[in-house]
Motif scaffolding. Sequence first.
Motif, PDB file in Angstrom:
ATOM      1  N   THR A 336      53.911   3.132  18.911  1.00 29.89           N
ATOM      2  CA  THR A 336      53.684   1.768  19.547  1.00 29.89           C
ATOM      3  C   THR A 336      52.192   1.658  19.644  1.00 29.89           C
ATOM      4  OG1 THR A 336      55.567   1.804  20.571  1.00 29.89           O
ATOM      5  CG2 THR A 336      53.969   0.635  21.732  1.00 29.89           C
ATOM      6  N   THR A 392      55.665  -2.734  25.560  1.00 31.24           N
ATOM      7  CA  THR A 392      56.498  -2.622  24.287  1.00 31.24           C
ATOM      8  C   THR A 392      57.061  -1.264  23.708  1.00 31.24           C
ATOM      9  OG1 THR A 392      54.359  -2.344  23.137  1.00 31.24           O
ATOM     10  CG2 THR A 392      55.376  -4.709  23.328  1.00 31.24           C
ATOM     11  N   ARG A 393      56.680  -0.375  24.789  1.00 30.48           N
ATOM     12  CA  ARG A 393      57.252   1.338  24.185  1.00 30.48           C
ATOM     13  C   ARG A 393      58.759   1.383  24.094  1.00 30.48           C
ATOM     14  NH1 ARG A 393      59.799   4.959  23.116  1.00 30.48           N
ATOM     15  NH2 ARG A 393      59.619   6.920  24.130  1.00 30.48           N
ATOM     16  N   ARG A 394      59.468   0.449  24.629  1.00 31.32           N
ATOM     17  CA  ARG A 394      60.851   0.700  24.829  1.00 31.32           C
ATOM     18  C   ARG A 394      61.451   0.310  23.446  1.00 31.32           C
ATOM     19  NH1 ARG A 394      64.271  -4.305  27.366  1.00 31.32           N
ATOM     20  NH2 ARG A 394      65.797  -3.122  26.086  1.00 31.32           N
ATOM     21  N   GLY A 397      62.395   3.346  20.769  1.00 29.41           N
ATOM     22  CA  GLY A 397      63.733   3.982  20.929  1.00 29.41           C
ATOM     23  C   GLY A 397      64.673   3.294  20.370  1.00 29.41           C
ATOM     24  N   TRP A 399      67.768   0.669  19.394  1.00 31.58           N
ATOM     25  CA  TRP A 399      67.951  -0.687  20.076  1.00 31.58           C
ATOM     26  C   TRP A 399      69.309  -1.111  20.316  1.00 31.58           C
ATOM     27  CZ3 TRP A 399      64.560  -4.737  16.939  1.00 31.58           C
ATOM     28  CH2 TRP A 399      62.990  -4.071  16.754  1.00 31.58           C
TER      29      TRP A 399
END
Length: 425
Positions: A336, A392-394, A397, A399
């Motif tokens: 990211t 935006t880190r999520r 992982g 989706w």
Amino acid sequence: MTDVVADQPAAAPAPQPQPPQRSWRGESFRARIAAATPPKRDRAIDGLRALATLGVIVGHWLVGALVVQPDGALQISSPLQTLGWLGPASWILQMLGLFFLVGGYSAVASQARAQSRGESYRGWMLRRFVRLGRPVVAAISVSAACLLVLGAVGVPTGTLRTWVVLLVQPFWFVLVYAALTALTRYAVAADRRLGAWAALPLFAIVAAGDLLRYGPWQDAVPSWVGLVNLLPGWLFAYQLGVSWARGRLVRHGWWLLLGGGTVAFAVLVLAFDYPLSMVGVPGAERTNSHPPSLLVPALAAIQSGAAIALHGWLNRLLRAPGLWAGVAVVNLAAMTIFCWHQVPMVLVSMGGAVSGEIPGLTAAPEDLGWVLARLAWIPVMAVLLAGIALLTRRFEGPWGGLARGYRLLAAILAVVFAGFAVALY
């Protein structure tokens, strides 16, 4: 990139005491990171990955300039065009060789774990491709939405083009990294046959490519021949990482790499007039980076030798909770951070462009004063990047938790971004 930490176990039911609330402050956060780290974790590898990531980012922020034009648009420039003495700084900040070294090292361990679970090589490879691709799709989708809004409020087209160019430029690394990942099986096979010497033929291929490009026959050689260096130039460090993971470079290999790389680097610069900068300089006839020249594997050898020599010391150093927490955070969001790191420079420069030419930001990079001013702006960009990564880190992982509508929207915005890129180029 590989996960470094995991959530703590769920709180035990009453009447046992409840665990403390999660916190991102002070000792509580550092203690959680330490407790979630497996005892056998190779912290040095994570530390080297974090160092390489941050080195590339700071390097881009230092040698990139966005100069405000008479119409208010931001145009890409570089202090390396006018301040050639900055070139040697790229010897330290250009750490992609270190990144590929760690990539090869980690891939061997990851593939072995997958094999022990009964996962096929193809399945392992596709899973890693998906992990690389998710942050890229997220970056271009969110950027498309931002560009639509900025265009609607009257931001100059030149500035929008600069955003597109700077966002897309680092993605070549993702494609090369994916290609090297696909070659992991063959890198392991080469190591079985030749040991650490398996990297030497790659060095020789790049040397041959440079001889064709820059030797006596250069006028008769088509420009595309340089592309021959693309994979072997970066595979060199990846192959060293594979050999390192398989125990081939632990004893004496590091000083051969460090010494040999230093000699090769010095000869290329002093005797064969290779450009001093490890990154591209706008308008320059020759570049060391795209495609890689022989200076790239030479520098990678130096970095690899130093990394192997310092491995044990780094593992001990990163036992310190504060240092390890910082490394863990960078590794958890490495892709990211990498995908977004050029955007803070655009956003900060857009704010500065309102006031015209600001030293170190939107003024032309013509003297030492610009460099000193840019160093003062780097912490501002770092804070903004941290905020972007937090939001935006999520997307790095899985989706699966996103509704189908959101995933469809991301796909549509990715197509919109592709349209932007074609139109603005």
